[in-house]
Motif scaffolding. Sequence first.
Motif, PDB file in Angstrom:
ATOM      1  N   UNK A 269       0.814  -1.216   0.000  1.00 17.84           N
ATOM      2  CA  UNK A 269       0.000   0.000   0.000  1.00 17.84           C
ATOM      3  C   UNK A 269       0.843   1.260   0.000  1.00 17.84           C
ATOM      4  N   UNK A 270       1.919   1.260   0.792  1.00 20.38           N
ATOM      5  CA  UNK A 270       2.702   2.475   1.018  1.00 20.38           C
ATOM      6  C   UNK A 270       4.193   2.208   0.890  1.00 20.38           C
ATOM      7  N   UNK A 271       4.925   3.178   0.366  1.00 18.74           N
ATOM      8  CA  UNK A 271       6.382   3.154   0.408  1.00 18.74           C
ATOM      9  C   UNK A 271       6.825   4.392   1.187  1.00 18.74           C
ATOM     10  N   UNK A 272       7.403   4.167   2.358  1.00 22.92           N
ATOM     11  CA  UNK A 272       7.801   5.291   3.200  1.00 22.92           C
ATOM     12  C   UNK A 272       9.244   5.101   3.660  1.00 22.92           C
ATOM     13  N   UNK A 273       9.692   5.942   4.574  1.00 22.61           N
ATOM     14  CA  UNK A 273      11.041   5.841   5.143  1.00 22.61           C
ATOM     15  C   UNK A 273      10.948   6.068   6.648  1.00 22.61           C
ATOM     16  N   UNK A 274      12.048   5.764   7.343  1.00 20.24           N
ATOM     17  CA  UNK A 274      12.073   5.983   8.789  1.00 20.24           C
ATOM     18  C   UNK A 274      11.917   7.467   9.117  1.00 20.24           C
ATOM     19  N   UNK A 275      12.513   8.348   8.303  1.00 17.11           N
ATOM     20  CA  UNK A 275      12.382   9.794   8.528  1.00 17.11           C
ATOM     21  C   UNK A 275      10.929  10.233   8.357  1.00 17.11           C
ATOM     22  N   UNK A 276      10.292   9.777   7.298  1.00 14.19           N
ATOM     23  CA  UNK A 276       8.879  10.112   7.090  1.00 14.19           C
ATOM     24  C   UNK A 276       8.018   9.577   8.234  1.00 14.19           C
ATOM     25  N   UNK A 277       8.308   8.359   8.676  1.00 16.05           N
ATOM     26  CA  UNK A 277       7.562   7.791   9.801  1.00 16.05           C
ATOM     27  C   UNK A 277       7.745   8.632  11.060  1.00 16.05           C
ATOM     28  N   UNK A 305      10.726   2.000  -4.817  1.00 16.25           N
ATOM     29  CA  UNK A 305       9.287   1.869  -4.588  1.00 16.25           C
ATOM     30  C   UNK A 305       8.817   0.505  -5.079  1.00 16.25           C
ATOM     31  N   UNK A 306       7.989  -0.126  -4.255  1.00 12.66           N
ATOM     32  CA  UNK A 306       7.407  -1.422  -4.607  1.00 12.66           C
ATOM     33  C   UNK A 306       5.983  -1.165  -5.099  1.00 12.66           C
ATOM     34  N   UNK A 307       5.646  -1.649  -6.278  1.00 14.63           N
ATOM     35  CA  UNK A 307       4.326  -1.408  -6.872  1.00 14.63           C
ATOM     36  C   UNK A 307       3.475  -2.663  -6.855  1.00 14.63           C
ATOM     37  N   UNK A 308       2.190  -2.478  -6.590  1.00 16.42           N
ATOM     38  CA  UNK A 308       1.269  -3.618  -6.659  1.00 16.42           C
ATOM     39  C   UNK A 308       0.129  -3.328  -7.635  1.00 16.42           C
ATOM     40  N   UNK A 309       0.457  -2.647  -8.728  1.00 21.89           N
ATOM     41  CA  UNK A 309      -0.546  -2.320  -9.737  1.00 21.89           C
ATOM     42  C   UNK A 309      -1.232  -3.560 -10.300  1.00 21.89           C
ATOM     43  N   UNK A 310      -0.502  -4.654 -10.429  1.00 27.83           N
ATOM     44  CA  UNK A 310      -1.050  -5.859 -11.047  1.00 27.83           C
ATOM     45  C   UNK A 310      -2.272  -6.353 -10.281  1.00 27.83           C
ATOM     46  N   UNK A 320      -6.729  -0.153   3.646  1.00 25.02           N
ATOM     47  CA  UNK A 320      -5.840   0.691   4.443  1.00 25.02           C
ATOM     48  C   UNK A 320      -4.862   1.380   3.501  1.00 25.02           C
ATOM     49  N   UNK A 321      -5.089   2.664   3.254  1.00 28.60           N
ATOM     50  CA  UNK A 321      -4.339   3.355   2.206  1.00 28.60           C
ATOM     51  C   UNK A 321      -3.393   4.431   2.700  1.00 28.60           C
ATOM     52  N   UNK A 322      -3.355   4.671   4.008  1.00 25.93           N
ATOM     53  CA  UNK A 322      -2.465   5.728   4.500  1.00 25.93           C
ATOM     54  C   UNK A 322      -1.965   5.388   5.906  1.00 25.93           C
ATOM     55  N   UNK A 323      -0.971   6.140   6.358  1.00 26.33           N
ATOM     56  CA  UNK A 323      -0.349   5.865   7.648  1.00 26.33           C
ATOM     57  C   UNK A 323      -1.323   6.071   8.809  1.00 26.33           C
ATOM     58  N   UNK A 324      -2.223   7.049   8.691  1.00 26.18           N
ATOM     59  CA  UNK A 324      -3.205   7.269   9.753  1.00 26.18           C
ATOM     60  C   UNK A 324      -4.011   6.001  10.015  1.00 26.18           C
ATOM     61  N   UNK A 325      -4.533   5.396   8.954  1.00 31.85           N
ATOM     62  CA  UNK A 325      -5.344   4.188   9.108  1.00 31.85           C
ATOM     63  C   UNK A 325      -4.523   3.044   9.707  1.00 31.85           C
ATOM     64  N   UNK A 326      -3.285   2.907   9.233  1.00 32.52           N
ATOM     65  CA  UNK A 326      -2.427   1.816   9.705  1.00 32.52           C
ATOM     66  C   UNK A 326      -2.130   1.960  11.196  1.00 32.52           C
ATOM     67  N   UNK A 327      -1.721   3.172  11.611  1.00 34.24           N
ATOM     68  CA  UNK A 327      -1.327   3.349  13.009  1.00 34.24           C
ATOM     69  C   UNK A 327      -2.523   3.441  13.956  1.00 34.24           C
ATOM     70  N   UNK A 328      -3.691   3.850  13.448  1.00 30.00           N
ATOM     71  CA  UNK A 328      -4.895   3.803  14.283  1.00 30.00           C
ATOM     72  C   UNK A 328      -5.180   2.376  14.730  1.00 30.00           C
ATOM     73  N   UNK A 329      -4.718   1.400  13.955  1.00 30.51           N
ATOM     74  CA  UNK A 329      -4.921  -0.006  14.279  1.00 30.51           C
ATOM     75  C   UNK A 329      -3.728  -0.604  15.020  1.00 30.51           C
TER      76      UNK A 329
END
Length: 342
Positions: A269-277, A305-310, A320-329
């Motif tokens: 879903x997401x490609x992030x980094x430790x700094x962004x986190x 970046x890892x893609x899952x377009x297929x 779950x499409x963003x960090x807010x949703x992920x960390x709320x859980x």
Amino acid sequence: MTSAAGDGVSRKTACVTGGSGYIASALVKMLLEKGYAVKTTVRNPDDKEKNAHLEALKALGPLEVFRADLDNEGSFDDAVAGCDYAFLVAAPVALMPENPEEEVIQPAIRGTLNVMRSCVKAGTVKRVILTSSTAAVSSRPLEGDGHVLDEESWSDVEYLREKKIGTWAYPASKVLAEKAAVAFAEENNISLVTLCPVVVVGGAPATKVKTSVPELLSLLSGDDDMVDKLELIEAASGSIPLVHIDDVCGAEIFVAEAEAPAGRYIVCTLNTTAIELANFLHAKYPQYELNIDHIGALPAKPRVSIWSDKLVKEGFQYKYNNLDQVYDDIVPYGRTLGILPY
């Protein structure tokens, strides 16, 4: 297929290997919620504490627990017998073994083929779904920035065996087990789909978790060892690619049931980094004193970046499409596991 519960309801039946594990426990739960009869395997059914979540899940529907070991050919026969789908989730995990070939690589290949032989014997399995990892996709020399990896990318086993850096045996085992499964499926006319999830996070029925959850909470928990592992993920992958466990389980069932899927599918879903986190967590959870000393030298943006377009093009939709949703859980789950004190 009539359910094992004897309630007379006609149900599809699925086998999930490794039911005591993190992903498998969540997959068992989702299958039961969707009306499946489920048969799962554990190495030691007598370990009441480790398998307590499976006993609890029996309240959701017909669930049988079988003893099986990846090293023992034929031990999965009873669990797979009569199943429509077989989800191969169990895998040996020893990240820093003394003998990588004997402790990780060969057991991964042997275990995968042992379960697939049981599927051939069963004669009822419509599709086998192998849970691999993007460790089988991204562990290869990639200089510079701006790389995008998809299902055509494979980790370089020769490079891994030559350099022997860090946890090299794990990605090597994933590649070799996947390729062995593909060859076996072709020889035995088995419908096989491989899923390659990225770093999986989120709440699950399993209460003893040795996976990425402690690592993704490490900047909040202050656990230096887990921050080191978070760094290693970024160093190995060129980013911190994330997917919620519910989306992984949803993808597992989607590729089992859908007409078209074949081959391998990345689940990300997401490609992030430790700094962004760190920046995100600092803003979202000001009550925590973030442990960011380790990560200051890391890149701010993903190199890879890892893609899952297929998978998306096949019609799968992520929840779950963003960090807010992920960390709320994941934060409440971390409190439940005792990783976070508050």
